[in-house]
Motif scaffolding. Structure first.
Motif, short mmCIF file in Angstrom:
data_model
loop_
_atom_site.label_atom_id
_atom_site.label_comp_id
_atom_site.label_asym_id
_atom_site.label_seq_id
_atom_site.Cartn_x
_atom_site.Cartn_y
_atom_site.Cartn_z
N LEU A 84 0.83 -1.21 0.00
CA LEU A 84 0.00 0.00 0.00
C LEU A 84 0.86 1.26 0.00
N ASP A 85 1.98 1.22 0.70
CA ASP A 85 2.89 2.36 0.70
C ASP A 85 3.43 2.60 -0.70
N LYS A 86 3.76 1.54 -1.39
CA LYS A 86 4.27 1.66 -2.76
C LYS A 86 3.20 2.22 -3.70
N LYS A 87 1.96 1.77 -3.54
CA LYS A 87 0.88 2.20 -4.42
C LYS A 87 0.37 3.61 -4.09
N LEU A 88 0.33 3.95 -2.79
CA LEU A 88 -0.36 5.17 -2.37
C LEU A 88 0.55 6.24 -1.78
N SER A 89 1.84 5.98 -1.62
CA SER A 89 2.79 6.94 -1.05
C SER A 89 2.30 7.42 0.32
N LEU A 90 2.29 6.53 1.27
CA LEU A 90 1.79 6.81 2.61
C LEU A 90 2.76 7.64 3.42
N SER A 91 2.24 8.41 4.35
CA SER A 91 3.08 9.14 5.30
C SER A 91 3.48 8.17 6.43
N PRO B 238 -8.33 11.88 0.55
CA PRO B 238 -9.25 11.70 -0.59
C PRO B 238 -8.54 11.27 -1.88
N ALA B 239 -7.38 11.83 -2.16
CA ALA B 239 -6.63 11.44 -3.37
C ALA B 239 -6.17 9.98 -3.28
N GLN B 240 -5.74 9.58 -2.08
CA GLN B 240 -5.31 8.20 -1.88
C GLN B 240 -6.49 7.23 -1.98
N LYS B 241 -7.67 7.67 -1.53
CA LYS B 241 -8.87 6.83 -1.63
C LYS B 241 -9.20 6.54 -3.08
N ILE B 242 -9.05 7.56 -3.93
CA ILE B 242 -9.33 7.38 -5.36
C ILE B 242 -8.36 6.36 -5.95
N LYS B 243 -7.07 6.50 -5.62
CA LYS B 243 -6.07 5.54 -6.11
C LYS B 243 -6.35 4.14 -5.57
N ALA C 163 -10.37 -2.06 -7.94
CA ALA C 163 -11.14 -2.42 -9.12
C ALA C 163 -10.27 -3.15 -10.13
N GLU C 164 -9.02 -2.70 -10.28
CA GLU C 164 -8.08 -3.36 -11.20
C GLU C 164 -7.79 -4.79 -10.74
N MET C 165 -7.59 -4.97 -9.45
CA MET C 165 -7.31 -6.30 -8.92
C MET C 165 -8.53 -7.21 -9.07
N LYS C 166 -9.72 -6.66 -8.87
CA LYS C 166 -10.94 -7.44 -9.03
C LYS C 166 -11.09 -7.88 -10.49
N ASP C 167 -10.76 -6.97 -11.42
CA ASP C 167 -10.85 -7.28 -12.84
C ASP C 167 -9.84 -8.36 -13.23
N LYS C 168 -8.62 -8.26 -12.68
CA LYS C 168 -7.61 -9.28 -12.96
C LYS C 168 -8.06 -10.64 -12.43
N LYS C 169 -8.65 -10.64 -11.26
CA LYS C 169 -9.12 -11.89 -10.68
C LYS C 169 -10.26 -12.47 -11.53
N ARG C 170 -11.13 -11.60 -12.00
CA ARG C 170 -12.25 -12.04 -12.84
C ARG C 170 -11.75 -12.64 -14.15
#
Length: 149
Positions: free
Chosen positions: A46-53, A106-111, A117-124
């Motif tokens: 998640l840190d890699k994907k969302l750049s967490l503090s 809010p910006a991190q929530k969008i990401k 959704a991308e992971m769900k699509d890959k799983k599908r």
């Protein structure tokens, strides 16, 4: 003599292909991780994907650790309540996702939502990497293409 050599060559190629895949790479998910290791891995992802503090990392690590401990406890229970256990795991997952979204900006929530959704699509689509096409979308390979001339 030719048949023996040809048969041996085919057998060697067959055995080489059969043992070419490394078992540790194929089934990384089969390794046994502790809840702390699972929480650390998911927090790092998640840190890699969302750049967490730093503050977000500690809060999200705690959320992931609680989730991993609950999952570990459920896995160690008896097999008889498998259906109810699945529902309980989903409820715990939803609760921890709600906690996680409260920590994100809010910006991190969008990401995060786009990534889910991308992971769900890959799983599908069968977990296939790459273009995202399913097997039924792919065109068959022509074995005898027409000669170019």
């Amino acid at each position: 003599m030719r048949k023996v050599i040809l048969t041996m060559a085919i057998a060697v190629m067959g055995f080489t292909a059969a043992f070419a895949q490394d078992a540790s790479k194929r089934k990384m998910d089969m390794q046994k991780f502790t809840p702390e290791q699972r929480a650390e891995r998911s927090t790092a992802m998640l840190d890699k994907k969302l750049s967490l503090s730093a503050d977000q990392k500690t809060k999200i690590y705690q959320i992931n650790l609680d989730r991993a401990n609950k999952v570990e406890a459920m896995r160690n229970t008896a097999e008889d309540g498998k259906k109810g256990r699945g529902k309980q795991m989903k409820a715990d997952m939803d609760a921890s996702n709600n906690q996680l979204e409260m920590v994100l900006t809010p910006a991190q929530k969008i990401k995060y939502d786009a990534w889910k959704a991308e992971m769900k699509d890959k799983k599908r689509n069968g977990g296939r990497r790459g273009s995202g096409y399913s097997k039924k979308d792919m065109k068959p390979v022509v074995s005898n293409p027409p000669a170019q001339g």
